[in-house]
Each structure stands twice: as structure tokens, then as C-alpha cells.
Design a protein around this motif. Structure first.
Motif, short mmCIF file in Angstrom:
data_model
loop_
_atom_site.label_atom_id
_atom_site.label_comp_id
_atom_site.label_asym_id
_atom_site.label_seq_id
_atom_site.Cartn_x
_atom_site.Cartn_y
_atom_site.Cartn_z
N ALA A 2 27.83 40.81 -20.56
CA ALA A 2 28.89 40.27 -19.70
C ALA A 2 28.65 38.79 -19.40
O ALA A 2 29.60 37.99 -19.37
CB ALA A 2 28.97 41.06 -18.40
N ALA A 3 27.39 38.41 -19.22
CA ALA A 3 27.08 37.00 -18.94
C ALA A 3 27.43 36.13 -20.14
O ALA A 3 27.96 35.03 -19.99
CB ALA A 3 25.61 36.85 -18.58
N LEU A 4 27.14 36.62 -21.35
CA LEU A 4 27.49 35.88 -22.55
C LEU A 4 29.00 35.74 -22.68
O LEU A 4 29.51 34.68 -23.06
CB LEU A 4 26.91 36.56 -23.79
N ALA A 5 29.73 36.78 -22.35
CA ALA A 5 31.19 36.72 -22.40
C ALA A 5 31.73 35.70 -21.40
O ALA A 5 32.65 34.94 -21.72
CB ALA A 5 31.78 38.10 -22.12
N VAL A 46 26.86 25.77 -21.46
CA VAL A 46 27.37 26.41 -20.24
C VAL A 46 26.26 27.26 -19.62
O VAL A 46 26.05 27.25 -18.41
CB VAL A 46 28.62 27.27 -20.54
N LYS A 47 25.53 27.97 -20.46
CA LYS A 47 24.42 28.80 -19.97
C LYS A 47 23.35 27.93 -19.31
O LYS A 47 22.85 28.25 -18.23
CB LYS A 47 23.81 29.59 -21.13
N ARG A 48 22.99 26.79 -19.94
CA ARG A 48 22.00 25.90 -19.35
C ARG A 48 22.45 25.36 -18.00
O ARG A 48 21.68 25.28 -17.05
CB ARG A 48 21.73 24.72 -20.29
N LEU A 49 23.72 24.95 -17.93
CA LEU A 49 24.23 24.42 -16.67
C LEU A 49 24.28 25.50 -15.58
O LEU A 49 23.97 25.24 -14.42
CB LEU A 49 25.62 23.81 -16.88
N PHE A 50 24.67 26.72 -15.96
CA PHE A 50 24.68 27.82 -15.00
C PHE A 50 23.27 28.10 -14.50
O PHE A 50 23.05 28.29 -13.30
CB PHE A 50 25.29 29.07 -15.62
N ASN A 51 22.30 28.09 -15.42
CA ASN A 51 20.91 28.32 -15.02
C ASN A 51 20.41 27.19 -14.12
O ASN A 51 19.58 27.41 -13.24
CB ASN A 51 20.01 28.46 -16.23
N ALA A 52 20.90 25.98 -14.35
CA ALA A 52 20.49 24.85 -13.51
C ALA A 52 21.01 25.03 -12.08
O ALA A 52 20.33 24.67 -11.12
CB ALA A 52 21.01 23.55 -14.09
N VAL A 53 22.20 25.58 -11.95
CA VAL A 53 22.77 25.78 -10.63
C VAL A 53 22.06 26.92 -9.90
O VAL A 53 21.80 26.83 -8.71
CB VAL A 53 24.29 26.08 -10.74
N THR A 54 21.74 27.98 -10.61
CA THR A 54 21.18 29.17 -9.97
C THR A 54 19.67 29.25 -10.04
O THR A 54 19.06 29.98 -9.27
CB THR A 54 21.76 30.44 -10.61
N GLY A 55 19.05 28.52 -10.96
CA GLY A 55 17.61 28.66 -11.15
C GLY A 55 16.81 27.58 -10.46
O GLY A 55 17.32 26.85 -9.60
#
Length: 94
Positions: A2-5, A46-55
Motif C-alpha cells: 500500500a505504501a508503494l502504491a 517520493v519515498k525518500r521525501l516521505f521518510n525525511a518527513v517521518t523519519g
């Protein structure tokens, strides 16, 4: 899955708004542009940016700067690749 989608849908939706590349070269001896622009956001970006926001990253500003640097570098590499392909095509035609 779901995260990949979610990343894929986000990248597809942002594609037109984040693609700032200059036009491809038209001659093999064309000088490179001063600023090649940025490639559109990819699923991985997009995954890297999302991880930057949450990680745990140094700062969100650092992650955004790194993302822009990578995309600009990829756009520049793409431009030079197209110019090199043009010179190969011109050599084969002669």
C-alpha cells in the motif's frame, strides 16, 4: 504494498508540476544549459521525501535540498546523454 502504491500515485500526480527540464539538445555540438532544471519526482524520490518527513534525518530542509540536487544532477546527465546520442547518430549518417 500500500505504501508503494501511495508513492506511485503521488509521483504520477506530481509529474507535471515537478518537471522543469530544459528541451533536449538538437545538435551534437550544442552547449549545455546553465540550469538543466529538475527531472519529475520519481517513486523512489517520493519515498525518500516521505521518510525525511517521518523519519530521523538531519533536517527537512537538508532532505529537500538533497532531493533538488539529485534531480538537477539527473537532468544534467540526461541532457548530456541525449547530446552524446545525437553525435553518434550524426557520425553514423555521414
Amino acid at each position: 504494498m500500500a505504501a508503494l502504491a501511495v508513492c506511485a500515485v503521488t509521483a504520477a500526480a506530481a509529474r507535471h508540476g515537478t518537471d522543469t527540464q530544459v528541451n533536449r539538445p538538437t545538435h551534437p555540438d550544442e552547449a549545455p544549459p546553465a540550469d538543466p532544471g529538475l527531472i519529475p519526482l520519481t517513486v523512489a524520490e517520493v519515498k525518500r521525501l516521505f521518510n525525511a518527513v517521518t523519519g530521523r534525518t538531519p533536517t527537512l530542509e537538508h532532505a529537500a535540498h538533497w532531493s533538488a540536487w539529485r534531480r538537477r544532477h539527473q537532468a544534467r546527465a540526461r541532457w548530456f546523454h541525449h547530446r552524446a546520442r545525437l553525435s553518434t547518430a550524426y557520425i553514423q549518417l555521414n
